[in-house]
Each structure stands twice: as structure tokens, then as C-alpha cells.
Design an enzyme around this catalytic site. Structure first.
Site, short mmCIF file in Angstrom:
data_model
loop_
_atom_site.label_atom_id
_atom_site.label_comp_id
_atom_site.label_asym_id
_atom_site.label_seq_id
_atom_site.Cartn_x
_atom_site.Cartn_y
_atom_site.Cartn_z
N ASP A 168 41.25 40.92 35.49
CA ASP A 168 41.09 42.32 35.13
C ASP A 168 41.14 42.54 33.62
OD1 ASP A 168 41.20 42.94 37.95
OD2 ASP A 168 43.36 42.60 37.80
N LYS B 79 35.86 42.01 31.85
CA LYS B 79 34.73 41.10 31.53
C LYS B 79 33.43 41.88 31.36
CE LYS B 79 36.88 37.62 34.39
NZ LYS B 79 37.44 38.37 35.51
N GLY C 41 36.47 42.62 41.57
CA GLY C 41 35.93 43.98 41.65
C GLY C 41 35.58 44.48 40.28
N HIS C 42 34.41 45.06 40.14
CA HIS C 42 34.10 45.75 38.89
C HIS C 42 33.37 47.04 39.21
CE1 HIS C 42 31.26 42.37 39.47
NE2 HIS C 42 30.36 43.30 39.36
N THR D 221 44.53 39.23 48.26
CA THR D 221 43.77 40.46 48.50
C THR D 221 43.46 40.62 49.99
OG1 THR D 221 41.71 39.25 48.07
CG2 THR D 221 42.71 40.39 46.20
N GLN E 71 38.24 36.40 38.82
CA GLN E 71 39.63 36.09 38.53
C GLN E 71 39.78 35.55 37.10
OE1 GLN E 71 38.30 34.82 41.73
NE2 GLN E 71 38.69 36.94 42.20
N THR F 92 39.86 46.46 43.66
CA THR F 92 39.66 45.97 45.02
C THR F 92 40.69 46.53 45.98
OG1 THR F 92 38.60 43.98 44.24
CG2 THR F 92 39.55 43.85 46.43
N ARG G 136 46.02 48.47 44.11
CA ARG G 136 47.43 48.21 43.79
C ARG G 136 47.72 48.47 42.31
NH1 ARG G 136 48.39 42.14 45.97
NH2 ARG G 136 46.28 41.85 45.21
N VAL H 294 37.49 49.19 22.02
CA VAL H 294 38.31 50.29 21.51
C VAL H 294 38.26 51.54 22.40
CG1 VAL H 294 38.30 49.52 19.10
CG2 VAL H 294 36.44 50.97 19.93
N GLY H 295 37.64 51.41 23.56
CA GLY H 295 37.56 52.53 24.50
C GLY H 295 36.80 52.09 25.73
#
Ligand code: IMP
Length: 438
Positions: free
Chosen positions: A13, A16, A40-41, A133, A228, A310, A313, A424-425
């Protein structure tokens, strides 16, 4: 013939998508080489009326949305066919053409019994659970290693498929019924379910390793996108609290069939702080306990929206750990780091960086050799001055406040490779590029 691998340098996470976005239209192929729908993206799809629609992808490579880019699911991936077609249909319904997708004939398929086994095993493990997961990832990779796995190509030969399912269920049903007291699966039901996908999946299936080899010979740009991350890699991660695939640069080669020496660039993605989901050691974690009286863990979670794509959590949060980054730089051969979410640290009086660990009074500058030492590791921090300015408008390094620059430079010094890009955002263009990635 650039083959660029994008690798998570922490526990996943890291964002990427930032690096993928930057490479954008210069990429001809995007390859997913490990994992499955445990990743998940979120992607933002522009609509004809000018609005945007968010869509969460778990299995399809992000290149599916870039016109002219061929998305590839490599041999190292484990594929839940139900999820694959859910995502394909979801995109088609929004007018996205998915017909260019290529799927390796050698990729393994996640069968229903493995989803069930993932969940019941975790329940059975109780306090020793991994916090998976629950998507059947681990049992499917275990079957691959045990040589009782089902591959995509098996869907095209019913008698082979039936034989393999029979072999797998002989073992799986014993475990499900006798160890876990659950109902077993019938061979017919599994074969029928898998066969129901055969004709729909056929147009996508090919020898993806050959396809990519030829693409590189034709001077195309291939992007290999890891699921991952390094510390979740089955060999190089914090075993056993890891995923079951090779999420490092070596996995980019085995999971795609691209020879190791053909990888030209390894981009490590590292967040300006650290997060982790699931169980396992995490030395710089801030959990609101006595070591976190100011509630900085909650600050990072809120500011950084640290909730899983995903599973939803809440992610565990902590300070930047340069021991981890150095390790990732080494095992992956990171050529460039992308440091994401620097803006999340805005507003802190001081920003700590973990420079080493203390294990029972002994300083460790590298990852401790043994798991038990890593569990006892406490961070040795260096404290840098914070900044209060909104940095999301910065597009050059010089436009960042001096304290933010000093933080990045210290992270760079400690982390074993240059930091080429800074996030930066959350927006696509909210990026400072110090050295272009290609
Ligand atoms: P599995 O991959 O479902 O077997 O889960 C094994 C471990 O990897 C658990 O701690 C998960 O939380 C973690 N994990 C799996 N996929 C991701 C991801 O995409 N991001 C962060 N952690 C992940």
C-alpha cells in the site's frame, strides 16, 4: 527495450499507482507478475460528461485503462476467475475495452476449496493467525508448490481438469471434513464451475512470456507491477507474516518469464511513513499505547486515509523506517525510489526517522537475522524539524519547505538509493520529479 519493475519497499500500500501514472503513455505493456485479488488499487475513470468515476481493481493490471497499453497477467499470478470476470464486466459496462488483456496459460486458478481453506485455517489458527485477506491466495500457492494446482490451460481439457480436481480434492476434502469439521466439495461442482469460464477466458490466454520477450526485442517498454511488497515477500519478508508469492524484483522475473538480466530499472515505492495490514512485527508502529502518547498513529491513519482497498481494514501506522528501506534497496537492487504521501506528514512539530534498531541493548543497522530479534526490535530515532506549509502545490524540489527537503534528503541518505520522485498529494499530478523515471 526497457523492462521496469515497480516494487513495494515496505509492507504494501505504498501507492505504486503514482509511479505507474508517471510512466503513463510511455508504457506498452503492464504486467502483473505475482499475487492475486489480495491486492487493490483504486482507479479514477473519466466519464463522457466530464465527471469521474472511481473503480477498485483487485486483479486486473492498471494498464487495462490506458489506451494502447496491453495489460498482462503473468504466470506468477493466482487467478480467481469469478473476480476476473466481475472486473472485466464492470469495466466494459463503463465503456472500457478489455479485449487486449493477455492471461498466461501457466497462471494458477483459485478454486473454491482454497478460498474456504484460507478462511477456516485462519479461524483455526486463532492467536497465531496471519491476518490474510481470505481470498484463497496462500492455499493456491501451496498447491502450486505441492504440484496439485489447477492452471488456466487445464480449463481447455476436461479430462485433465477432472483428474487434477480429483487429485486435489482427495487431500482437501480430508482436511476440510476431518480437521476443520466442514463440508467437502464434489469433483463435479468444482469442474463445472471452472469449465463455465473456459470459453470466456480462451480469447485472453496465450504464452505471455514469449509475448513479452518479443515485445522487448521490438524495443517496447514493459512495466512489471508488483502486488504486495518486499516485507511481505515469501522469501525476503517477515515470514511467516507474509503473503505466499515473490513480491520482489526476483519475482518480477520468475512471475513473468522475462530473464533477470533484461530488467533495466527497479523502482522501489516507499511511503514517507510506514503502514501494515494484518499481523506481524512492525518496529515503528504507533498504536496509541504508552509509546504513542500523542496519538500519532491515529494522526497518520486519518491524514493518510489508511484503510485497506481490498478488505477495508484500518492499516497499522508508524514512522519511516530506513532499515526497512535499505533492506528493500538491497534485495531488489532499487535504482530509484518514489517517496509517496510526504504531504501526510505536514503539521508535525518533529518528524522521527528510524535509523537503526535496538535489540536487547545491541544496535542493529541492518535487519536482524532472526525473527525473534525482529519481534523485540525497538526503533532508534533521529528527529527532524517538521513543517506546516501546504506542500501539495510544489512541483520542483526547491518549492518544498526547507524542513521537508531536509527530511527527504535524510531519508535518501539512509535508504540506499536516490529518491527520484516525491508524492505531495493524492492527485495524479501532485508530484515532484527530481529525476525522470524514464
Ligand atoms: P494473503 O496475501 O491474503 O495470504 O495475506 C497475507 C498477508 O499479506 C496478510 O498480512 C495481508 O494483510 C497481507 N497483504 C496481502 N495483500 C496485501 C496488499 O495488497 N497490501 C498490504 N498487505 C497485503
Amino acid at each position: 527495450m526497457p523492462a521496469i519493475a515497480i516494487i513495494g519497499a515496505q509492507w504494501g500500500d505504498e501507492g505504486k499507482g503514482k509511479a505507474t501514472d508517471l510512466l503513463g503513455s510511455s508504457v506498452d505493456y503492464v504486467v502483473k507478475f505475482n499475487g492475486g485479488n489480495n491486492a487493490g488499487h483504486t482507479v479514477v475513470i473519466p466519464q463522457p460528461d466530464g465527471s469521474t468515476e472511481k473503480f477498485a481493481l483487485h486483479l486486473l493490471p492498471s494498464g487495462i485503462l490506458t489506451p494502447g497499453c496491453t495489460p498482462v497477467i503473468g504466470n506468477g499470478v493466482v487467478v480467481d476467475l469469478g473476480v476476473l470476470f466481475e472486473e472485466i464486466e464492470g469495466l466494459e459496462a463503463r465503456g472500457i475495452d478489455t479485449s487486449d488483456l493477455k492471461l498466461s496459460a501457466n497462471a494458477h486458478v483459485i478454486a473454491s476449496y482454497n478460498r474456504e481453506l484460507d478462511k477456516v485455517t485462519e479461524r483455526f489458527l486463532g492467536a497465531r493467525r496471519i491476518g490474510t485477506t481470505g481470498r484463497g491466495i496462500g492455499p493456491t500457492y501451496a498447491d502450486k508448490m505441492n504440484r496439485i494446482g489447477i492452471r488456466v490451460q487445464d480449463l481447455f481439457d476436461e479430462s485433465i481438469l477432472r483428474g487434477k480436481v480429483e487429485g486435489a480434492l482427495e487431500l482437501k476434502n480430508q482436511i476440510l471434513t476431518k480437521v476443520y469439521n466442514r463440508r467437502g466439495f464434489t469433483v463435479d461442482a468444482i469442474v463445472e464451475e471452472l469449465l463455465s469460464y473456459a470459453e470466456r477466458v480462451r480469447p485472453y490466454v496465450c504464452d505471455t512470456a514469449l509475448l513479452l520477450h518479443e515485445a522487448l526485442l521490438a524495443e517496447k517498454t514493459v512495466l512489471l507491477e508488483a502486488g504486495q511488497a518486499t516485507l511481505l515477500d515469501v522469501d525476503h519478508g517477515t515470514y511467516p507474516f507474509v503473503t505466499s508469492s515473490s513480491a520482489t524484483a526476483g519475482g518480477a522475473s520468475t512471475g513473468s518469464g522475462i530473464a533477470p538480466a533484461r530488467l533495466t530499472q527497479i523502482v522501489g515505492i516507499v511511503k514517507a511513513y510506514t503502514t501494515r495490514v494484518g499481523e506481524g512485527p512492525f518496529p515503528t508502529e504507533l498504536d496509541g499505547g504508552p509509546e504513542d502518547p500523542a496519538g500519532h498513529g491515529e494522526f497518520l491513519r486519518k491524514q493518510g486515509h489508511e484503510y485497506g482497498t481490498t478488505t477495508g481494514r484500518p492499516r497499522r501506522c508508524g514512522w519511516y523506517d530506513s532499515v526497512v528501506a535499505r533492506y528493500a534497496a538491497r534485495v531488489n537492487g532499487v535504482t530509484d525510489f518514489v517517496l509517496t504521501k510526504l504531504d501526510v506528514l505536514t503539521g508535525l512539530e518533529q518528524v522521527p526517522i528510524c535509523v537503526a534498531y535496538d535489540v536487547d541493548g545491541v544496535r542493529h543497522d541492518e535487519m536482524p537475522v532472526s525473527q525473534s530479534d525482529f519481534h523485540h526490535a525497538t526503533p532508534v530515532y533521529e528527529y527532524l524539524p517538521g513543517w506546516w506549509e501546504d506542500i501539495s502545490g510544489a512541483r520542483t524540489f526547491e518549492e518544498l519547505p526547507a524542513a521537508a527537503r531536509a527530511y527527504v534528503e535524510r531519508c535518501e541518505e539512509l535508504s540506499g538509493s536516490r529518491i527520484s520522485v516525491i508524492g505531495v498529494g493524492p492527485g495524479r499530478h501532485e508530484t515532484v520529479v527530481r529525476h525522470p523515471l524514464i
